[in-house]
Write a protein that holds these residues in place. Structure first.
Motif, PDB file in Angstrom:
ATOM      1  N   LYS A 240      22.145  20.143  10.631  1.00  0.00           N
ATOM      2  CA  LYS A 240      22.075  20.486   9.083  1.00  0.00           C
ATOM      3  C   LYS A 240      21.568  21.943   9.189  1.00  0.00           C
ATOM      4  N   LYS A 241      21.165  22.581  10.212  1.00  0.00           N
ATOM      5  CA  LYS A 241      20.548  23.983  10.077  1.00  0.00           C
ATOM      6  C   LYS A 241      21.952  24.849  10.262  1.00  0.00           C
ATOM      7  N   ALA A 242      22.955  24.391  10.777  1.00  0.00           N
ATOM      8  CA  ALA A 242      24.165  25.201  11.210  1.00  0.00           C
ATOM      9  C   ALA A 242      24.978  24.943   9.813  1.00  0.00           C
ATOM     10  N   THR A 243      25.183  26.163   9.289  1.00  0.00           N
ATOM     11  CA  THR A 243      26.013  26.170   8.032  1.00  0.00           C
ATOM     12  C   THR A 243      27.432  26.420   8.324  1.00  0.00           C
ATOM     13  N   PRO A 244      28.500  25.401   7.788  1.00  0.00           N
ATOM     14  CA  PRO A 244      29.797  25.249   7.979  1.00  0.00           C
ATOM     15  C   PRO A 244      30.620  26.257   7.170  1.00  0.00           C
ATOM     16  N   TYR A 245      31.615  26.949   7.648  1.00  0.00           N
ATOM     17  CA  TYR A 245      32.610  27.842   6.983  1.00  0.00           C
ATOM     18  C   TYR A 245      34.039  27.417   7.071  1.00  0.00           C
ATOM     19  N   LEU A 246      34.841  27.542   6.146  1.00  0.00           N
ATOM     20  CA  LEU A 246      36.030  27.393   6.613  1.00  0.00           C
ATOM     21  C   LEU A 246      36.941  28.773   6.101  1.00  0.00           C
ATOM     22  N   LEU A 247      37.631  29.310   6.953  1.00  0.00           N
ATOM     23  CA  LEU A 247      38.378  30.706   6.582  1.00  0.00           C
ATOM     24  C   LEU A 247      39.916  30.509   6.518  1.00  0.00           C
ATOM     25  N   GLY A 248      40.549  31.009   5.393  1.00  0.00           N
ATOM     26  CA  GLY A 248      41.920  30.822   5.413  1.00  0.00           C
ATOM     27  C   GLY A 248      42.519  32.140   5.933  1.00  0.00           C
ATOM     28  N   GLN A 249      43.368  31.797   7.131  1.00  0.00           N
ATOM     29  CA  GLN A 249      43.866  33.017   7.816  1.00  0.00           C
ATOM     30  C   GLN A 249      44.884  33.922   6.834  1.00  0.00           C
ATOM     31  N   ARG A 250      45.659  33.099   5.776  1.00  0.00           N
ATOM     32  CA  ARG A 250      46.519  33.923   5.199  1.00  0.00           C
ATOM     33  C   ARG A 250      45.959  34.466   4.009  1.00  0.00           C
ATOM     34  N   SER A 251      45.015  33.664   3.081  1.00  0.00           N
ATOM     35  CA  SER A 251      44.373  34.172   2.061  1.00  0.00           C
ATOM     36  C   SER A 251      43.122  35.110   2.108  1.00  0.00           C
ATOM     37  N   ARG A 252      42.524  34.873   3.428  1.00  0.00           N
ATOM     38  CA  ARG A 252      41.237  35.227   3.686  1.00  0.00           C
ATOM     39  C   ARG A 252      39.973  34.777   3.056  1.00  0.00           C
ATOM     40  N   ALA A 253      40.298  33.742   2.309  1.00  0.00           N
ATOM     41  CA  ALA A 253      39.219  33.052   1.453  1.00  0.00           C
ATOM     42  C   ALA A 253      38.210  32.382   2.312  1.00  0.00           C
ATOM     43  N   LEU A 254      37.013  32.528   2.049  1.00  0.00           N
ATOM     44  CA  LEU A 254      36.037  31.715   2.764  1.00  0.00           C
ATOM     45  C   LEU A 254      35.255  30.677   2.038  1.00  0.00           C
ATOM     46  N   LEU A 255      35.430  29.693   2.595  1.00  0.00           N
ATOM     47  CA  LEU A 255      35.097  28.253   1.771  1.00  0.00           C
ATOM     48  C   LEU A 255      33.774  27.672   2.341  1.00  0.00           C
ATOM     49  N   HIS A 256      32.856  27.196   1.349  1.00  0.00           N
ATOM     50  CA  HIS A 256      31.582  26.654   1.807  1.00  0.00           C
ATOM     51  C   HIS A 256      31.685  25.346   1.489  1.00  0.00           C
ATOM     52  N   VAL A 257      30.648  24.423   2.022  1.00  0.00           N
ATOM     53  CA  VAL A 257      30.521  22.892   1.581  1.00  0.00           C
ATOM     54  C   VAL A 257      29.936  22.922   0.571  1.00  0.00           C
ATOM     55  N   PRO A 258      30.057  22.205  -0.669  1.00  0.00           N
ATOM     56  CA  PRO A 258      29.510  22.259  -1.756  1.00  0.00           C
ATOM     57  C   PRO A 258      28.219  21.173  -1.656  1.00  0.00           C
ATOM     58  N   VAL A 259      27.074  21.691  -2.405  1.00  0.00           N
ATOM     59  CA  VAL A 259      25.818  20.801  -2.408  1.00  0.00           C
ATOM     60  C   VAL A 259      25.633  19.983  -3.773  1.00  0.00           C
ATOM     61  N   MET A 260      25.313  18.938  -3.668  1.00  0.00           N
ATOM     62  CA  MET A 260      25.546  18.052  -4.648  1.00  0.00           C
ATOM     63  C   MET A 260      23.754  17.756  -5.235  1.00  0.00           C
ATOM     64  N   ASP A 261      23.460  17.372  -6.198  1.00  0.00           N
ATOM     65  CA  ASP A 261      22.130  17.215  -6.604  1.00  0.00           C
ATOM     66  C   ASP A 261      21.750  15.781  -5.997  1.00  0.00           C
ATOM     67  N   LYS A 262      20.731  15.652  -5.398  1.00  0.00           N
ATOM     68  CA  LYS A 262      20.070  14.404  -4.907  1.00  0.00           C
ATOM     69  C   LYS A 262      20.968  13.919  -3.631  1.00  0.00           C
ATOM     70  N   VAL A 263      22.001  14.583  -3.367  1.00  0.00           N
ATOM     71  CA  VAL A 263      22.633  14.300  -2.187  1.00  0.00           C
ATOM     72  C   VAL A 263      22.590  15.228  -0.855  1.00  0.00           C
ATOM     73  N   GLY A 264      22.737  16.543  -1.528  1.00  0.00           N
ATOM     74  CA  GLY A 264      22.745  17.635  -0.568  1.00  0.00           C
ATOM     75  C   GLY A 264      24.209  18.140   0.091  1.00  0.00           C
ATOM     76  N   GLN A 265      24.423  18.660   0.826  1.00  0.00           N
ATOM     77  CA  GLN A 265      25.730  19.106   1.304  1.00  0.00           C
ATOM     78  C   GLN A 265      26.781  17.895   1.476  1.00  0.00           C
ATOM     79  N   LEU A 266      28.073  18.053   1.069  1.00  0.00           N
ATOM     80  CA  LEU A 266      29.007  16.838   1.118  1.00  0.00           C
ATOM     81  C   LEU A 266      29.439  17.044   2.522  1.00  0.00           C
ATOM     82  N   ARG A 267      28.554  16.660   3.663  1.00  0.00           N
ATOM     83  CA  ARG A 267      28.935  16.526   4.967  1.00  0.00           C
ATOM     84  C   ARG A 267      28.090  15.392   5.662  1.00  0.00           C
ATOM     85  N   GLN A 268      28.739  14.885   6.716  1.00  0.00           N
ATOM     86  CA  GLN A 268      27.796  13.667   7.695  1.00  0.00           C
ATOM     87  C   GLN A 268      27.409  14.546   8.588  1.00  0.00           C
ATOM     88  N   ALA A 269      25.750  14.365   8.506  1.00  0.00           N
ATOM     89  CA  ALA A 269      24.964  14.870   9.491  1.00  0.00           C
ATOM     90  C   ALA A 269      24.265  13.967  10.201  1.00  0.00           C
TER      91      ALA A 269
END
Length: 203
Positions: free
Chosen positions: A131-160
């Motif tokens: 959980k301490k390691a923040t995930p990122y996704l980088l688009g090679q074409r668009s150079r867009a840097l995406l993050h894992v969204p955080v939901m209230d009472k749930v936290g990050q939308l990832r399996q930890a």
């Protein structure tokens, strides 16, 4: 009456015949009627033979370029199947990070990009679930840097949860604005873990 023009004799030496024709034309100024006409016909005959011996004209640059373009084979775009991960890359991720079957998927809505993997070695795969390691996704074409969204009472939308061998784990990245599209290549980064050049598969 003047002798007819013989094309075979004229073709033997074009330059000499031209000089002869010019001299004939000069003398024809002093002549009248049939003599002048015969000299003109001889000169035209010489010109025709010289043109025939010079060979066909070279094609225009535009026409040659068009012909070359038509002959060149057209390159077909690579399909998603053709750019999937190689066996060498698969072996690398298993040996270095204890995971395989890395996959990036485009959701039906386009608002989320899903990254999943299967655990082969739980000890090596711990970092991906940290959980301490923040995930990122980088688009090679668009150079867009995406993050894992955080939901209230749930936290990050990832399996930890603690990784277990043979199980598949996932996380999703917010793709608001549809910056990443199917067929794009992306880099997934989770701490020191890097998976570069993964292809986004359609929903």
């Amino acid at each position: 009456m003047s002798a007819p023009c013989d094309a075979g004799d004229v073709g033997k030496d074009v330059s000499a015949d031209f000089e002869y024709a010019e001299a004939t034309m000069e003398r024809s100024v002093l002549c009248t009627g049939t003599t002048a006409l015969a000299a003109l016909v001889a000169w035209c005959c010489l010109a025709s033979v010289a043109w025939a011996q010079s060979g066909p004209a070279a094609p225009a640059p535009a026409a040659a370029a068009a012909a070359g373009k038509a002959a060149a084979p057209q390159r077909k775009p690579l399909s998603l199947r053709q750019v999937k991960m190689t066996e060498k890359a698969k072996n690398y991720y298993v040996a270095a990070w204890g995971v395989d079957k890395l996959k990036v998927s485009y959701t039906s809505s386009g608002n989320l990009i899903r990254f999943s993997y299967r655990v082969a070695d739980p000890e090596r795969a711990k970092l991906l679930a940290d959980k301490k390691a923040t995930p990122y996704l980088l688009g090679q074409r668009s150079r867009a840097l995406l993050h894992v969204p955080v939901m209230d009472k749930v936290g990050q939308l990832r399996q930890a949860a603690t990784p277990q061998a043979g199980l598949e784990y996932w996380m999703v990245f917010s793709n608001k604005g549809n910056l990443i599209k199917p067929g794009d290549r992306v880099n997934v980064m989770i701490g020191t873990f890097h998976a570069d050049g993964l292809v986004v598969e359609g929903s």
